[in-house]
Design an enzyme around this catalytic site. Sequence first.
Site, PDB file in Angstrom:
ATOM      1  N   ASN A  19       0.862  -1.181   0.000  1.00 15.01           N
ATOM      2  CA  ASN A  19       0.000   0.000   0.000  1.00 15.01           C
ATOM      3  C   ASN A  19       0.900   1.232   0.000  1.00 15.01           C
ATOM      4  OD1 ASN A  19      -1.868   1.986   0.452  1.00 15.01           O
ATOM      5  ND2 ASN A  19      -2.487   1.279   2.494  1.00 15.01           N
ATOM      6  N   LYS A  21       0.015   4.243  -0.279  1.00 13.57           N
ATOM      7  CA  LYS A  21      -0.657   5.407   0.318  1.00 13.57           C
ATOM      8  C   LYS A  21      -0.412   6.644  -0.550  1.00 13.57           C
ATOM      9  CE  LYS A  21      -0.317   3.119   4.735  1.00 13.57           C
ATOM     10  NZ  LYS A  21      -0.252   3.207   6.189  1.00 13.57           N
ATOM     11  N   HIS A 106      -9.651   0.857   4.569  1.00 13.47           N
ATOM     12  CA  HIS A 106      -8.415   1.099   5.312  1.00 13.47           C
ATOM     13  C   HIS A 106      -8.695   2.055   6.467  1.00 13.47           C
ATOM     14  CE1 HIS A 106      -4.376   2.395   6.291  1.00 13.47           C
ATOM     15  NE2 HIS A 106      -3.960   1.292   5.705  1.00 13.47           N
ATOM     16  N   GLU A 108      -7.156   4.497   7.534  1.00 12.95           N
ATOM     17  CA  GLU A 108      -6.964   5.923   7.205  1.00 12.95           C
ATOM     18  C   GLU A 108      -8.197   6.462   6.482  1.00 12.95           C
ATOM     19  OE1 GLU A 108      -3.121   5.447   5.338  1.00 12.95           O
ATOM     20  OE2 GLU A 108      -2.314   4.896   7.288  1.00 12.95           O
ATOM     21  N   GLU A 176      -5.508  -5.249  10.226  1.00 17.47           N
ATOM     22  CA  GLU A 176      -4.487  -4.237  10.502  1.00 17.47           C
ATOM     23  C   GLU A 176      -4.803  -3.521  11.813  1.00 17.47           C
ATOM     24  OE1 GLU A 176      -2.456  -2.823   6.693  1.00 17.47           O
ATOM     25  OE2 GLU A 176      -4.364  -1.777   6.743  1.00 17.47           O
ATOM     26  N   GLY A 182       2.092   2.225  10.663  1.00 19.56           N
ATOM     27  CA  GLY A 182       3.007   3.356  10.533  1.00 19.56           C
ATOM     28  C   GLY A 182       3.693   3.762  11.828  1.00 19.56           C
ATOM     29  N   SER A 222       3.099  -2.114  10.284  1.00 19.40           N
ATOM     30  CA  SER A 222       4.549  -2.147  10.472  1.00 19.40           C
ATOM     31  C   SER A 222       5.173  -3.502  10.143  1.00 19.40           C
ATOM     32  CB  SER A 222       4.936  -1.689  11.888  1.00 19.40           C
ATOM     33  OG  SER A 222       4.487  -0.361  12.108  1.00 19.40           O
TER      34      SER A 222
HETATM   35  P1  PGA Z   1       2.628   0.266   7.504  1.00 18.22           P
HETATM   36  O1  PGA Z   1       1.192   0.434   6.838  1.00 18.22           O
HETATM   37  O2  PGA Z   1       3.227  -1.015   6.997  1.00 18.22           O
HETATM   38  O3  PGA Z   1       3.406   1.482   7.065  1.00 18.22           O
HETATM   39  O4  PGA Z   1       2.412   0.225   8.994  1.00 18.22           O
HETATM   40  C1  PGA Z   1       0.360  -0.679   6.616  1.00 18.22           C
HETATM   41  C2  PGA Z   1      -0.966  -0.243   6.073  1.00 18.22           C
HETATM   42  O5  PGA Z   1      -1.513   0.772   6.514  1.00 18.22           O
HETATM   43  O6  PGA Z   1      -1.523  -0.890   5.171  1.00 18.22           O
END
Ligand code: PGA
Length: 261
Positions: A19, A21, A106, A108, A176, A182, A222
């Site tokens: 992803n 983003k 997601h 976000e 997740e 993140g 992460s």
């Molecule tokens: P990250 O993001 O690996 O940077 O923690 C994962 C995601 O939000 O899909």
Amino acid sequence: MAVRRTCMNLARTPIVGGNWKLNAGNGVTKASVVDLVSALNAAKAPECDVYVAPPAIYLDLVASTVSPAFATTSQNVYFQEKGAFTGENSCEMLQDIGVNWTLIGHSERRDYFGETDELLGAKIAKCQSVGMNVAACIGEQKEDREAGTTMDVLIPQLKAITDNVSDWSKIVIAYEPVWAIGTGLTATPQQAQDTHADIRSWLADTVSGEVADAVRIQYGGSANADNAASLAAGPDIDGFLAGGASLKADSFAVIYGTFDK
Ligand code: PGA
């Protein structure tokens, strides 16, 4: 390390997503997208299913230049085909440029853009009606994890999925934990495995044992080149959804390489 997913008579093909983003590869230009695509095309070929999700503006470019070993995926989609819906993209338009995968739900999208389970359900129903593959994201906040209410929070999110799916071959679930996204705070292999097993067992009770055995559940939050192998050892962990670690082809290749045969 070779990790095999076997469940009764059925083997689940691992699946890893990247992803991106709001990142154009490692920069903010088309040139940096081209660089990342070139690096992916030169990287070790995946031996499991892999998808990459660039920002919408680069979907056409990525879909037409990345190796077919990487399915190009949108980070979002709307449930209408066309019309007065400023800023949105439709399944039909994605499919027209060769994109038949999308991420939905997601955290976000939920936290920053107010997406509800109801809207996600409508998007999933639409994707099902046109045969689009979906990686549906679910996750709990830190307070939920600490209060021991993780499944109470995940179940309504899961219901928005199960209420709208008839063809499970087009659905992947991405678990997740929001507190791990993140932040560098990865779930422990035990936390991830336990939650994946709880999700699978809820699916067995709510949908069917067959669906629960077959559906692939990715871990996200992460995930990186250093922790992928220990997380992947969990029998219910069928892959990863990586954010930061997917912006470099070498770390992404280590993550999907966890599932080499
Ligand atoms: P990250 O993001 O690996 O940077 O923690 C994962 C995601 O939000 O899909």
